[in-house]
Write a protein that holds these residues in place. Structure first.
Motif, short mmCIF file in Angstrom:
data_model
loop_
_atom_site.label_atom_id
_atom_site.label_comp_id
_atom_site.label_asym_id
_atom_site.label_seq_id
_atom_site.Cartn_x
_atom_site.Cartn_y
_atom_site.Cartn_z
N PHE A 1 -23.08 30.44 5.32
CA PHE A 1 -22.62 29.39 6.24
C PHE A 1 -22.33 30.04 7.59
N SER A 2 -22.54 29.31 8.66
CA SER A 2 -22.26 29.86 9.98
C SER A 2 -20.79 30.17 10.16
N HIS A 3 -19.94 29.28 9.62
CA HIS A 3 -18.50 29.51 9.73
C HIS A 3 -17.79 28.75 8.63
N VAL A 4 -16.83 29.41 8.00
CA VAL A 4 -15.96 28.76 7.02
C VAL A 4 -14.56 28.77 7.60
N SER A 5 -14.06 27.61 7.95
CA SER A 5 -12.79 27.51 8.65
C SER A 5 -11.62 27.56 7.68
N ILE A 6 -10.53 28.20 8.13
CA ILE A 6 -9.30 28.22 7.34
C ILE A 6 -8.29 27.21 7.90
N ALA A 7 -8.74 26.39 8.83
CA ALA A 7 -7.84 25.43 9.47
C ALA A 7 -7.98 24.04 8.87
N GLY A 8 -6.90 23.28 8.91
CA GLY A 8 -6.90 21.90 8.46
C GLY A 8 -6.65 20.97 9.62
N GLY A 9 -5.38 20.81 9.98
CA GLY A 9 -5.01 19.92 11.07
C GLY A 9 -5.65 20.30 12.39
N ALA A 10 -5.75 21.60 12.67
CA ALA A 10 -6.35 22.04 13.93
C ALA A 10 -7.85 21.76 13.94
N TYR A 11 -8.48 21.85 12.79
CA TYR A 11 -9.91 21.54 12.69
C TYR A 11 -10.15 20.06 13.01
N ILE A 12 -9.31 19.21 12.46
CA ILE A 12 -9.41 17.77 12.75
C ILE A 12 -9.25 17.53 14.24
N ARG A 13 -8.27 18.17 14.84
CA ARG A 13 -8.03 17.98 16.28
C ARG A 13 -9.22 18.45 17.10
N ALA A 14 -9.79 19.59 16.71
CA ALA A 14 -10.93 20.12 17.45
C ALA A 14 -12.11 19.17 17.36
N LEU A 15 -12.34 18.59 16.18
CA LEU A 15 -13.46 17.68 16.00
C LEU A 15 -13.30 16.40 16.83
N THR A 16 -12.06 15.95 16.95
CA THR A 16 -11.83 14.70 17.67
C THR A 16 -11.57 14.91 19.15
N GLY A 17 -11.54 16.18 19.57
CA GLY A 17 -11.35 16.46 20.98
C GLY A 17 -9.91 16.39 21.44
N GLU A 18 -8.96 16.28 20.50
CA GLU A 18 -7.55 16.27 20.89
C GLU A 18 -7.12 17.67 21.30
N PRO A 19 -6.18 17.79 22.21
CA PRO A 19 -5.75 19.11 22.67
C PRO A 19 -5.01 19.88 21.59
N LEU A 20 -5.14 21.20 21.64
CA LEU A 20 -4.40 22.10 20.76
C LEU A 20 -3.41 22.87 21.63
N PRO A 21 -2.12 22.56 21.53
CA PRO A 21 -1.14 23.16 22.44
C PRO A 21 -1.19 24.68 22.50
N ALA A 22 -1.38 25.35 21.35
CA ALA A 22 -1.40 26.81 21.36
C ALA A 22 -2.63 27.36 22.08
N VAL A 23 -3.73 26.64 22.02
CA VAL A 23 -4.92 27.05 22.76
C VAL A 23 -4.72 26.81 24.26
N GLU A 24 -4.12 25.68 24.59
CA GLU A 24 -3.87 25.37 26.00
C GLU A 24 -2.97 26.41 26.65
N THR A 25 -1.96 26.90 25.92
CA THR A 25 -1.07 27.91 26.51
C THR A 25 -1.79 29.24 26.69
N LEU A 26 -2.73 29.56 25.79
CA LEU A 26 -3.53 30.78 25.97
C LEU A 26 -4.41 30.65 27.21
#
Length: 409
Positions: free
Chosen positions: A375-400
């Motif tokens: 597989f190209s990528h196997v994600s260990i994320a749940g809620g953050a994966y959902i947010r990424a798919l829907t385009g919602e912001p991820l606060p920890a990524v925004e602060t980085l």
């Protein structure tokens, strides 16, 4: 490319505060090894081998829950994965922790106590407020840099995730970097052929929102699990209802009925529904029934059937990209793993860009002897994966990203 700095930008010989996500199943008070330890070990090992002094922050459970516990056992598992000693101190920013941090030599690793045992950690608040907490103000002056590797917690506004990047040079660890790139690919990459999403799991509310948000990026959705039954209900079949003690369907139906019906109405040609379902027969063995033969739901359906898997496989094999969110059945029970494993097998055998998302679904790869390398990528994320798919912001990524912007200025 992401707009944050990575380990490639980190100055040599730094004392580094690193946020991981080691949240794990707890059995008899003991944390269980899982893919998160393996993944984060790559970041920790790289930092230690480069000669940095490495101090780790992580969480486990929440106050009041059975899995809320100390991280002493986590340090032992991580040490095995890293191949180096990982010290542990049952303190986060008190005198014992500060002394242990000060005593670190180059290449040494220290794990501090569960961040959620700190009063400053959990309440959701702005990064500016979190940066002013005693937790952040006490620890930050001891470090040259902050590394966030906890992509799976990136949707949280907790002190250890969004406070430190405001007061320290901040970088993404390898897990954060690879998860971000793979999980945002559905929105940022252009694919030559069809894009398919496999939708399942028990949290229908999440995946229905994903389907609605991605209607212009995904050519077809292959449904199973609770979401699949709810869409079958919307299509007029007598399923997607609670039976016995199960409480999975009715409440989610009431909450999402209008959205399900509108998505089905607008994108019905792109949505593939199960043609048969599997259940536990009278003899305890797996049994299957065509959806069209169900007159009334009298038992719980635990997987899609063999005909459905055969129907879904061609769609996968002709795809240029496949994203998976949620299992098609209760794969933890070997009798009801056929749908999930059959679809994963088809993806693994297809030359396509593939992302398997969510901790539960990714466990099936390990449980049933599939190779993660297929597989190209196997994600260990749940809620953050959902947010990424829907385009919602991820606060920890925004602060980085904001930290990187400040350095450029």
């Amino acid at each position: 490319m992401p707009a944050f700095n990575t380990l490639d930008d980190l100055s040599a010989d730094s004392r580094v505060l690193v946020r991981l996500d080691l949240n794990s199943p707890i059995e008899d008070g003991t944390p269980q090894d899982n893919r998160r330890f393996e993944r984060h070990a790559e970041t920790v090992r790289e930092l230690a081998e480069a000669g940095h002094r490495v101090v780790l922050l992580a969480h486990q459970g929440r106050p009041g829950r059975d899995d809320f516990t100390s991280l002493g056992g986590h340090a032992e598992i991580l040490a095995d994965r890293v191949g180096r000693d990982v010290g542990f101190v049952a303190d986060t920013y008190g005198d014992e922790a500060l002394e242990a941090i000060d005593a670190l030599d180059a290449g040494e690793i220290l794990l501090l106590e569960n961040t959620r045992m700190c009063d400053d950690e959990l309440p959701e608040a702005s990064p500016e407020e979190k940066a002013e907490t005693e937790f952040v103000r006490t620890l930050a002056p001891l470090f040259d840099a902050y590394v966030n590797d906890a992509y799976s917690a990136a949707h949280r506004k907790h002190a250890s995730l969004v406070g430190f990047p405001l007061v320290l040079p901040a970088y993404a660890g390898r897990v954060m970097e690879t998860e971000y790139e793979a999980n945002t690919a559905i929105a940022t990459r252009e694919f030559d052929g069809p894009v398919t999403m496999v939708v399942g799991g028990t949290k229908a509310t999440d995946v229905i929102g994903v389907m609605d948000a991605l209607d212009d990026r995904v050519d077809r959705f292959l449904l199973g699990g609770v979401a699949g039954e709810l869409f079958l209900r919307a299509a007029g079949h007598p399923v997607g209802r609670d039976v016995g003690e199960r409480d999975l369907f009715d409440e989610q139906w009431e909450r999402n009925r209008e959205l399900i019906e509108s998505v089905l109405d607008e994108r019905g040609d792109a949505i593939r529904l199960a043609s048969d379902l599997a259940y536990e027969g009278p003899d305890g063995e797996r049994a299957e029934v065509p959806v069209d033969d169900i007159g009334e739901k009298e038992t719980g359906y635990l997987d899609v059937g063999a005909t459905t898997v055969a129907d879904y496989e061609p769609a996968i094999r002709e795809s240029d990209a496949v994203f998976v969110k949620g299992a098609l059945g209760v794969f933890e029970d070997e009798r009801f793993a056929d749908g999930t494993v059959g679809i994963l097998d088809a993806i693994a055998e297809t030359d396509c860009f593939s992302v398997v998302g969510g901790g539960d679904t990714s466990r099936a790869i390990e449980m049933y002897g599939l190779s993660e390398a297929d597989f190209s990528h196997v994600s260990i994320a749940g809620g953050a994966y959902i947010r990424a798919l829907t385009g919602e912001p991820l606060p920890a990524v925004e602060t980085l990203e904001a930290a990187a912007e400040r350095r450029r200025d």
